[in-house]
Scaffold this motif. Structure first.
Motif, PDB file in Angstrom:
ATOM      1  N   VAL A 105       0.757  -1.187   0.114  1.00 23.70           N
ATOM      2  CA  VAL A 105      -0.060  -0.062  -0.061  1.00 23.70           C
ATOM      3  C   VAL A 105       0.727   1.267   0.023  1.00 23.70           C
ATOM      4  N   GLU A 106       2.113   1.134   0.211  1.00 25.54           N
ATOM      5  CA  GLU A 106       3.044   2.266   0.139  1.00 25.54           C
ATOM      6  C   GLU A 106       3.073   2.785  -1.031  1.00 25.54           C
ATOM      7  N   SER A 107       3.355   2.078  -2.297  1.00 24.80           N
ATOM      8  CA  SER A 107       3.382   2.550  -3.680  1.00 24.80           C
ATOM      9  C   SER A 107       3.115   1.325  -4.698  1.00 24.80           C
ATOM     10  N   PHE A 108       2.289   1.558  -5.642  1.00 26.28           N
ATOM     11  CA  PHE A 108       2.053   0.564  -6.611  1.00 26.28           C
ATOM     12  C   PHE A 108       3.278   0.284  -7.464  1.00 26.28           C
ATOM     13  N   LYS A 109       4.011   1.292  -7.444  1.00 28.43           N
ATOM     14  CA  LYS A 109       5.275   1.033  -8.447  1.00 28.43           C
ATOM     15  C   LYS A 109       6.260   0.312  -7.855  1.00 28.43           C
ATOM     16  N   CYS A 128      12.668  -3.342 -13.808  1.00 28.83           N
ATOM     17  CA  CYS A 128      11.800  -4.200 -14.305  1.00 28.83           C
ATOM     18  C   CYS A 128      11.251  -3.584 -15.660  1.00 28.83           C
ATOM     19  N   GLN A 129      11.091  -2.317 -15.844  1.00 31.46           N
ATOM     20  CA  GLN A 129      10.264  -1.639 -17.056  1.00 31.46           C
ATOM     21  C   GLN A 129      11.020  -1.984 -18.318  1.00 31.46           C
ATOM     22  N   SER A 130      12.507  -2.027 -18.247  1.00 36.06           N
ATOM     23  CA  SER A 130      13.400  -2.244 -19.365  1.00 36.06           C
ATOM     24  C   SER A 130      12.931  -3.393 -20.104  1.00 36.06           C
TER      25      SER A 130
END
Length: 571
Positions: free
Chosen positions: A359-363, A388-390
């Protein structure tokens, strides 16, 4: 009887008595002799009484009074206006004209102005000029209304005198007669001419809110001076929303005072239906009803305590426009959309986000490398530092992908070599044939597998020295298959084509003289040339025979001699 056509002042009245001896009476002669013997000065009142008693028709007035004062004609009324032996004094006028006296005493009206106050009445209002004489010589078009104490401005400058100066507007009928044409008797209060639409609920000082230009809007009104000061969203609400119009005393009436504002309920509906009491400001403020004071509302008392980023989320994001709504919260997807579009569906059920996110951050993610390595692509070396996004975010789709993303290098990396590497050296596009995951610049390639074995100095240089080029635009291009193996592809021909005729398919021409350890001609054998060295020639330096020459601007040592007869070198 001859008449005296001389205007008499108040101080000349006594003198007029002595002129009576010269009057020729028509009737009673004895009266003339009686009057003749009155040589001593008597009071005017005694003389008038005697004259009345003797019924004389004699006339001592300088002229008829105006129609307004006609009832004062006759000797018996002289002292009502005149003072014996003196001029006509103002107090005599004011004894009758009490309405003017009161205005002067109160410092009001035109007669109290500095231009008039100390003047004699008869200077403006002269008498004895006949019945039709205009004793009030007044021109409304030239009159300066500012001298009355009521300055005309705004709309008042555009209306006619008779619009205001009407008998129906005279309030004090005891003091002021309701006679037509009078300019007296009006009050300076607005309600004396205008209807009090507030029906005496706001007092009579209309100018505290309104000006004379336009009644609406009330330009001088400041709600901050009222008991209920406007703040927040209240400053944007139309007046009619709170001050509704109703019927009062048979007339349309807008209520401005007496409103109940001890709490919000008189104006606002209680959407909580009384469940939270009537102290709205405990949770809400006047900026917006939808903004909740979180310092007062304790969400922890609900079944879903707010943690992490949820603390910063607006109430409306979960509850919509209904603060009392009870949204589902068992799974993240009850509020949040599935950003992975069902990729993590197991047995037709979408896995909960909490398996990877907090719950701190979805990212951020709690999905560890150890968890990743349980899959079909183990992260090692440089891949451990890749975000990860790479690999999982497709910018062209603007979407994340985790399933079926591919495990080959070519699935994430572009084949920068293109057709320069044949399938022999890049089987199935497997970059591992040359590269490692530790560092892309580390090459693990056996050059002996090619037709050009690396020997001597060639084994010490970097691949880029031979295989890297820059395009016209400055872009680096790698050349492998198209790289030729002859020496002049990389090295300059310092002999400028002298040995081109000796090229063969089996041995490059340079290798006939030179090795790979240095540039010295260690393989050159002069005996295999057309001029074998014998005798003293063996001891001659090369440069003694092979001189530097310049051909077409290129300076080089000439090894290919065209003539090697003795006479060519020896004179």
């Amino acid at each position: 009887m001859s008449l005296i056509h001389k205007r008499l002042k108040g101080t000349e009245i006594f003198k007029a008595v002595f002129l009576l001896r010269h009057i020729k009476c028509r009737g009673n002669v004895s009266a003339y002799f009686v009057m003749k013997k009155l040589t001593s000065l008597f009071s005017l009142s005694i003389i008038i009484m005697i004259m009345v008693s003797m019924r004389t028709n004699a006339q001592i007035s300088p002229g008829n009074l105006t129609l307004a004062h006609a009832k004062l004609e006759g000797l018996s009324n002289c002292t009502k206006c005149h003072v014996l032996g003196k001029q006509v004094e103002n107090f005599k006028c004011l004894d009758c004209h009490t309405e003017i006296k009161q205005l002067i005493d109160e410092g009001k009206g035109y007669h109290a102005s500095s231009d008039v106050k100390n003047q004699k009445c008869y200077k403006c209002h002269s008498e004895h000029h006949g019945r039709n004489f205009r004793i009030i010589n007044f021109d409304p078009n030239k009159f300066d209304h500012n001298k009355t104490g009521f300055r005309l401005d705004g709309k008042h400058t555009q209306i006619k005198c008779e619009d205001c100066h009407q008998t129906k507007f005279i309030i004090n009928t005891t003091l002021f007669d309701k006679r037509s044409g009078t300019y007296l008797g009006l009050s300076t209060k607005c309600v004396s001419c205008h209807e009090d639409v507030h029906q005496n609920t706001l007092g009579t000082n209309c100018s505290s809110c309104h000006n004379t230009v336009k009644f609406n809007p009330a330009v001088f009104f400041n709600h901050n001076n009222a008991k209920f000061k406007l703040t927040g969203a209240h400053t944007k609400v139309e007046c009619i929303k709170c001050h509704v119009k109703e019927t009062f005393n048979g007339k349309t009436f807008q209520k401005f005072v007496g409103l109940d504002f001890k709490n919000c309920m008189p104006c606002h509906a209680d959407v909580h239906k009384g469940q939270l009491g009537n102290n709205c400001v405990k949770c809400h403020n006047d900026e917006s009803f939808l903004v909740v004071n979180r310092n007062s509302f304790d969400h922890d008392k609900t079944r879903y305590p707010l943690r992490g980023a949820h603390v910063e989320v607006s109430c409306k994001s979960c509850h919509g426009n209904i603060p009392l709504s009870k949204p589902k919260f068992a799974k993240c997807t009850d509020c949040h959309k599935d950003e992975h579009f069902g990729e993590f569906t197991v047995n037709h059920v979408v896995e909960d986000c909490k398996n990877c996110h907090t719950v701190e951050s979805f990212k951020s993610t709690i999905f560890t490398i150890q968890e990743h390595n349980k899959g079909n692509f183990e992260l090692t070396d440089a891949h451990l530092a890749v975000p990860c996004q790479s690999c999982h975010y497709k910018s062209n789709e603007k979407q994340w992908h985790f399933k079926n993303t591919g495990t080959r290098c070519i699935d994430c990396h572009n084949n920068v070599h293109g057709s320069e590497l044949t399938a022999k050296f890049l089987p199935d596009n497997k970059c591992q044939s040359c590269h490692v995951t530790d560092d892309w610049n580390k090459i693990n390639f056996n050059h002996d597998l090619t037709s050009f074995k690396l020997e001597g100095k060639h084994a010490e240089i970097s691949c880029a020295d031979c295989h890297e080029q820059k395009s016209a635009g400055g872009k680096i291009i790698f050349k492998f298959a198209s790289t030729k193996s002859d020496c002049v592809t990389c090295h300059n021909d310092v002999h400028f084509g002298q040995f081109n005729s000796e090229k063969t398919d089996d041995i490059p021409v340079c290798e006939k003289c030179h090795g790979f350890d240095n540039w010295k001609p260690v393989k050159f054998d002069h005996e295999k040339t057309a001029f074998a060295l014998k005798g003293a020639h063996e001891k001659v330096k090369c440069s003694d025979c092979h001189k530097k020459v310049t051909v077409d601007g290129n300076e080089f040592i000439q090894y290919k001699l065209k003539d090697f007869k003795c006479a060519a070198c020896h004179s």
